[in-house]
Every structure is written in C-alpha cells, then in structure tokens.
Design a protein around this motif. Structure first.
Motif, PDB file in Angstrom:
ATOM      1  N   PHE A 183      19.970 -63.067 -41.166  1.00 35.69           N
ATOM      2  CA  PHE A 183      19.713 -61.680 -40.806  1.00 35.69           C
ATOM      3  C   PHE A 183      19.453 -60.860 -42.070  1.00 35.69           C
ATOM      4  O   PHE A 183      20.330 -60.734 -42.926  1.00 35.69           O
ATOM      5  CB  PHE A 183      20.904 -61.096 -40.041  1.00 35.69           C
ATOM      6  CG  PHE A 183      21.289 -61.920 -38.833  1.00 35.69           C
ATOM      7  CD1 PHE A 183      20.710 -61.678 -37.605  1.00 35.69           C
ATOM      8  CD2 PHE A 183      22.198 -62.963 -38.959  1.00 35.69           C
ATOM      9  CE1 PHE A 183      21.039 -62.449 -36.502  1.00 35.69           C
ATOM     10  CE2 PHE A 183      22.539 -63.736 -37.864  1.00 35.69           C
ATOM     11  CZ  PHE A 183      21.957 -63.487 -36.635  1.00 35.69           C
ATOM     12  N   ALA A 184      18.228 -60.330 -42.168  1.00 33.19           N
ATOM     13  CA  ALA A 184      17.853 -59.479 -43.296  1.00 33.19           C
ATOM     14  C   ALA A 184      17.985 -58.011 -42.884  1.00 33.19           C
ATOM     15  O   ALA A 184      17.728 -57.653 -41.728  1.00 33.19           O
ATOM     16  CB  ALA A 184      16.421 -59.783 -43.728  1.00 33.19           C
ATOM     17  N   PHE A 185      18.387 -57.175 -43.834  1.00 38.87           N
ATOM     18  CA  PHE A 185      18.615 -55.759 -43.553  1.00 38.87           C
ATOM     19  C   PHE A 185      17.943 -54.918 -44.634  1.00 38.87           C
ATOM     20  O   PHE A 185      17.686 -55.401 -45.749  1.00 38.87           O
ATOM     21  CB  PHE A 185      20.119 -55.456 -43.538  1.00 38.87           C
ATOM     22  CG  PHE A 185      20.873 -56.159 -42.457  1.00 38.87           C
ATOM     23  CD1 PHE A 185      21.018 -55.588 -41.204  1.00 38.87           C
ATOM     24  CD2 PHE A 185      21.440 -57.409 -42.683  1.00 38.87           C
ATOM     25  CE1 PHE A 185      21.718 -56.230 -40.198  1.00 38.87           C
ATOM     26  CE2 PHE A 185      22.134 -58.070 -41.687  1.00 38.87           C
ATOM     27  CZ  PHE A 185      22.272 -57.479 -40.437  1.00 38.87           C
ATOM     28  N   PRO A 186      17.667 -53.658 -44.328  1.00 38.21           N
ATOM     29  CA  PRO A 186      17.122 -52.768 -45.360  1.00 38.21           C
ATOM     30  C   PRO A 186      18.055 -52.679 -46.558  1.00 38.21           C
ATOM     31  O   PRO A 186      19.284 -52.702 -46.421  1.00 38.21           O
ATOM     32  CB  PRO A 186      17.019 -51.419 -44.634  1.00 38.21           C
ATOM     33  CG  PRO A 186      16.959 -51.761 -43.176  1.00 38.21           C
ATOM     34  CD  PRO A 186      17.795 -52.986 -43.019  1.00 38.21           C
ATOM     35  N   GLU A 187      17.465 -52.577 -47.748  1.00 41.32           N
ATOM     36  CA  GLU A 187      18.259 -52.523 -48.972  1.00 41.32           C
ATOM     37  C   GLU A 187      19.147 -51.283 -49.022  1.00 41.32           C
ATOM     38  O   GLU A 187      20.141 -51.245 -49.754  1.00 41.32           O
ATOM     39  CB  GLU A 187      17.345 -52.558 -50.190  1.00 41.32           C
ATOM     40  CG  GLU A 187      16.597 -53.873 -50.355  1.00 41.32           C
ATOM     41  CD  GLU A 187      15.741 -53.886 -51.606  1.00 41.32           C
ATOM     42  OE1 GLU A 187      15.763 -52.873 -52.349  1.00 41.32           O
ATOM     43  OE2 GLU A 187      15.061 -54.903 -51.850  1.00 41.32           O
ATOM     44  N   SER A 188      18.809 -50.276 -48.232  1.00 40.38           N
ATOM     45  CA  SER A 188      19.583 -49.028 -48.248  1.00 40.38           C
ATOM     46  C   SER A 188      20.964 -49.191 -47.603  1.00 40.38           C
ATOM     47  O   SER A 188      21.849 -48.359 -47.804  1.00 40.38           O
ATOM     48  CB  SER A 188      18.810 -47.922 -47.509  1.00 40.38           C
ATOM     49  OG  SER A 188      18.549 -48.317 -46.164  1.00 40.38           O
ATOM     50  N   GLU A 203      14.842 -56.967 -33.654  1.00 42.40           N
ATOM     51  CA  GLU A 203      14.680 -58.030 -34.643  1.00 42.40           C
ATOM     52  C   GLU A 203      15.968 -58.819 -34.829  1.00 42.40           C
ATOM     53  O   GLU A 203      15.951 -60.052 -34.956  1.00 42.40           O
ATOM     54  CB  GLU A 203      14.218 -57.436 -35.979  1.00 42.40           C
ATOM     55  CG  GLU A 203      12.802 -56.874 -35.936  1.00 42.40           C
ATOM     56  CD  GLU A 203      12.350 -56.368 -37.295  1.00 42.40           C
ATOM     57  OE1 GLU A 203      13.143 -56.478 -38.263  1.00 42.40           O
ATOM     58  OE2 GLU A 203      11.212 -55.872 -37.398  1.00 42.40           O
ATOM     59  N   ILE A 204      17.094 -58.112 -34.836  1.00 45.80           N
ATOM     60  CA  ILE A 204      18.380 -58.800 -34.963  1.00 45.80           C
ATOM     61  C   ILE A 204      18.655 -59.607 -33.699  1.00 45.80           C
ATOM     62  O   ILE A 204      19.108 -60.757 -33.764  1.00 45.80           O
ATOM     63  CB  ILE A 204      19.515 -57.794 -35.232  1.00 45.80           C
ATOM     64  CG1 ILE A 204      19.238 -57.006 -36.512  1.00 45.80           C
ATOM     65  CG2 ILE A 204      20.847 -58.525 -35.325  1.00 45.80           C
ATOM     66  CD1 ILE A 204      20.256 -55.910 -36.783  1.00 45.80           C
ATOM     67  N   HIS A 205      18.368 -59.012 -32.546  1.00 48.42           N
ATOM     68  CA  HIS A 205      18.571 -59.709 -31.278  1.00 48.42           C
ATOM     69  C   HIS A 205      17.723 -60.977 -31.229  1.00 48.42           C
ATOM     70  O   HIS A 205      18.180 -62.035 -30.770  1.00 48.42           O
ATOM     71  CB  HIS A 205      18.223 -58.800 -30.106  1.00 48.42           C
ATOM     72  CG  HIS A 205      18.572 -59.377 -28.766  1.00 48.42           C
ATOM     73  ND1 HIS A 205      17.807 -60.350 -28.157  1.00 48.42           N
ATOM     74  CD2 HIS A 205      19.608 -59.126 -27.923  1.00 48.42           C
ATOM     75  CE1 HIS A 205      18.345 -60.672 -27.001  1.00 48.42           C
ATOM     76  NE2 HIS A 205      19.437 -59.950 -26.828  1.00 48.42           N
ATOM     77  N   ALA A 206      16.482 -60.902 -31.684  1.00 46.65           N
ATOM     78  CA  ALA A 206      15.594 -62.067 -31.676  1.00 46.65           C
ATOM     79  C   ALA A 206      16.154 -63.186 -32.559  1.00 46.65           C
ATOM     80  O   ALA A 206      16.087 -64.367 -32.200  1.00 46.65           O
ATOM     81  CB  ALA A 206      14.196 -61.663 -32.138  1.00 46.65           C
ATOM     82  N   ALA A 207      16.719 -62.811 -33.729  1.00 47.02           N
ATOM     83  CA  ALA A 207      17.308 -63.821 -34.604  1.00 47.02           C
ATOM     84  C   ALA A 207      18.536 -64.452 -33.958  1.00 47.02           C
ATOM     85  O   ALA A 207      18.760 -65.670 -34.068  1.00 47.02           O
ATOM     86  CB  ALA A 207      17.676 -63.202 -35.950  1.00 47.02           C
ATOM     87  N   LEU A 208      19.342 -63.655 -33.278  1.00 44.46           N
ATOM     88  CA  LEU A 208      20.497 -64.190 -32.557  1.00 44.46           C
ATOM     89  C   LEU A 208      20.056 -65.146 -31.459  1.00 44.46           C
ATOM     90  O   LEU A 208      20.607 -66.247 -31.301  1.00 44.46           O
ATOM     91  CB  LEU A 208      21.317 -63.047 -31.945  1.00 44.46           C
ATOM     92  CG  LEU A 208      22.143 -62.194 -32.908  1.00 44.46           C
ATOM     93  CD1 LEU A 208      22.620 -60.928 -32.206  1.00 44.46           C
ATOM     94  CD2 LEU A 208      23.339 -62.986 -33.447  1.00 44.46           C
TER      95      LEU A 208
END
Length: 401
Positions: free
Chosen positions: A348-353, A384-389
C-alpha cells in the motif's frame, strides 16, 4: 514406546477382530477407543519423547516423510498407531487410501471438509470438477475425528500451535480407495503419488533454463503447452507459473493451453490463481507463530465469504465483535515498508504528505469500511487501497457472494 499405546493398540485389535476386521466399522471403532482413554489426558508428551530418545525398545519406524516427525507407537499387520508432530506444517486438501481416526493430543487446528461435485476423470491421475467447502470447524486439544478412506472424506488441517501433535489410529491401506488425490481448489484433483519420471525431469530441466536465464525460456514452455496432453500440460503450467508471471508472459501461454483443451480447461485459470494464493498463505504461516494470527490465515485461506469468516470468529471468541477482532489482527500485522505499508502480501503506497500514523489510520479505516459495508470496489472508500486489499490473500474478507 509408552505402555499407553500398547494398550490402545491391543484394545483396537481385539474389538476390530470381533467385527471381522470390517473396514466400514474401523473409523468409528478407532474413534471410540481414542475417546475412551484420550491420549491428551493419558500421555505426558515430554516424558514420551524422552523415553523414545533413550530406549531402543520401540516399534520398527517407517521411512514416511509425513509429520515433523512421525513416530510409530504401535504396529500390527492390519493397522498401526502413529504420532505426528507438526512444527510448521499445514496439509493440502486431500483424501486418504486408509481409514481410522485422529486425535489432537496437543495444540489446535482448523479442520475443513469438502465435496468434489461434477467430477470428470481426464486420466487416472487427474480429475476436473467443483470443490465446495462443506464444513469448517476449530479443533481443540482432546478432539477426535474419524477418517473414512476414499472420496467421501476430503479435508485439510491448518495447525495453529507449535507444535501441534496428533495421534492417528489407521489402517495400512484400504484396497480400491485410491488414488489418494490432492485437491487444488476450485476445480482440479491430482494424484501426488503419480510417478511420471518424464514430467519430473522436464520440470528439473526447466528449472535449469530459468536459473541460467535462457532467452528462449518462454518459447520453450509455450511450445510444450501446445504439444502436451492435458495432464502434463497442466503440471508444466503449474510449475512455470511464477516465472512466466515475472516475465509478463503468463497470459499468452495460459491462452494457448485453453485454446488446445477447450471446455476441459475452463477451470484451470481460477485453479492456478487460487493455488498461488494458498501457497502464499502457507509460506506466511512459516513466519507467523501467533496462534490467533494463524487462525486468521486459516480462515482467509479456506473460507470464501466474509460473513462466514465472521461467524467462525464469533464461535471462537464469543465475547468479542468479529469486526473489531479482525481490525485488531490487521493492526498487529501491518508493517512499514520502503513504499508505504505492507499487510501480509498486500502493498500500500500513500502520499508523501501523510506521516506513518496517518497511513496506518487510513489503511485500517478502509478495512473497517469494507467489513462494515460489504462494499464492492466501485463503491469502496479509498478505491485504490480497497483494490489492493481485494487483490491480496485477504480478498475473502470483502466477498459476500
């Protein structure tokens, strides 16, 4: 060997003789004998191990690789008693060419039973059909389960504790009940004992080509798939799947297999995808020793629907919310990674912020929303997170049908 097993063996032998050594009667007879004097209550495992290590007066031991290890505690010409230690093992879905009963002497396991419906034999060593989960239950220390030989008893065990120890009272071999198929859900049964030396050598040569990074690897496998029969072609596909996926060439080769075998191959893509998922979970089990986390893995490996997973969690933890229990396990299993966070085999990749705590909170919030709403990916919170899950081994958590 411990005198308990000598007495157990004599009891079983005498009672079975009274039944004229009926194979049909043996599973229930073995179960009753184990339940009348349970090994879990009558055998001190540490003392048994010490006695086995120090005393040469033991039943002749076999060469079986089953168990980690297997000890033979009693051996009769018609049946024997084995003690199986399970340190990291979980069994394939399988049937037996023997009958009897097994008793969980130490530890706990998730036991799954299946039906294989609409079965069609392609060769004597491979069948196609639909594998359907019939029953799943938690076995605690002291539980005894009968074993029936043949296709009426298709099951698997996912051991939760290290070690788990089982005692098995079993026949040597029940004629006419083979092959002892392993089942690859959802559609394939295969004989693991089939001694196809040619296929074995071809797999080994393909491993050589992979190791030396042979440029013609894909063309070689593709040509084999076009020429081989269904059984050997399937075994070749299964063996080369990881490499072909890494090279980005899996779908074209799979398509050639489907084109060659038509309707017979309809269930092969789903079977190979599920095989990869189950192998991934099995490998993770080697790295995870918390019994609750192993229980979680066993559920997502064997149960197809979220509601059924939650029902089994409620059965084991009746005073806890199943969703909160899952979220607790998820929080414990999340790990930081270079790209963001990992959860078992999900990345799971997330914004750097976002700082690390915000990333944790966002991932857990997405899991909570999906569990509570039963949402599909198009209506999911944070798609996007749901799709990765949903693309990870956890996808049964988000499946309602």
């Amino acid at each position: 060997m411990n005198s308990y097993f000598e007495q157990l063996g004599r009891t079983v032998q005498q009672r079975w003789q009274q039944k004229n050594f009926s194979l049909e009667a043996f599973p229930e007879l073995a179960r009753i004998a184990l339940d009348e004097a349970p090994p879990s209550e009558n055998v001190d495992i540490e003392e048994m191990v010490q006695e086995f290590l120090a005393n040469d007066d033991q039943p002749i031991q076999g060469q079986s690789g089953f168990g980690q290890p297997e000890l033979l505690a009693f051996n009769d010409p018609r049946f024997y008693i084995q003690i199986l230690f399970w340190m990291e093992g979980t069994t394939d879905i399988h049937q037996h060419e023997f009958s009897g009963a097994f008793h969980l002497m130490q530890g706990s396991s998730v036991h799954s039973e299946f039906d294989f419906v609409g079965a069609q034999s392609v060769t004597p060593h491979i069948r196609v059909g639909d594998l359907r989960l019939k029953k799943i239950e938690l076995l605690e220390t002291g539980r005894t389960v009968p074993i029936t030989s043949g296709r009426e008893c298709i099951h698997s065990l996912f051991h939760l504790d290290t070690p788990s120890v089982t005692v098995v009272v079993r026949t040597h071999h029940d004629p006419g009940t083979g092959p002892q198929y392993n089942y690859l859900p959802p559609h394939i049964a295969i004989d693991p004992i089939q001694a196809d030396a040619l296929t074995m050598r071809r797999k080994q040569l393909l491993d050589v080509l992979e190791t030396i990074e042979y440029e013609g690897y894909v063309a070689q496998v593709s040509g084999m798939i076009e020429s081989l029969d269904f059984e050997r072609g399937f075994n070749t596909l299964h063996h080369t799947m990881d490499r072909l996926q890494a090279l980005g060439e899996w779908q074209p080769v799979l398509a050639k297999f489907q084109q060659k075998h038509g309707e017979l191959a309809e269930g092969v893509p789903a079977t190979l995808a599920e095989s990869l998922r189950r192998d991934t979970i099995t490998q993770m089990r080697y790295q995870i020793d918390n019994p609750e986390h192993r229980f979680f893995l066993a559920l997502v490996m064997n149960v197809e629907k979220s509601k059924d997973i939650q029902a089994l969690i409620s059965e084991r933890f009746p005073n806890q919310s199943p969703i909160e229990t899952i979220l607790g396990w998820v929080e414990e299993l999340i790990e930081p990674a270079e790209f963001g966070l990992s959860l078992l085999d999900g990345a799971f990749a997330f914004p750097e912020s976002l700082d690390i705590q915000e990333q944790y909170d966002l991932l857990i919030d997405t899991v909570r929303h999906a569990l509570e709403q039963g949402s599909e990916s198009e209506t999911a919170k944070h798609p996007e997170i749901h799709a990765a899950l949903s693309g990870s081994c956890l996808r049964p958590l988000f499946r309602e049908i």
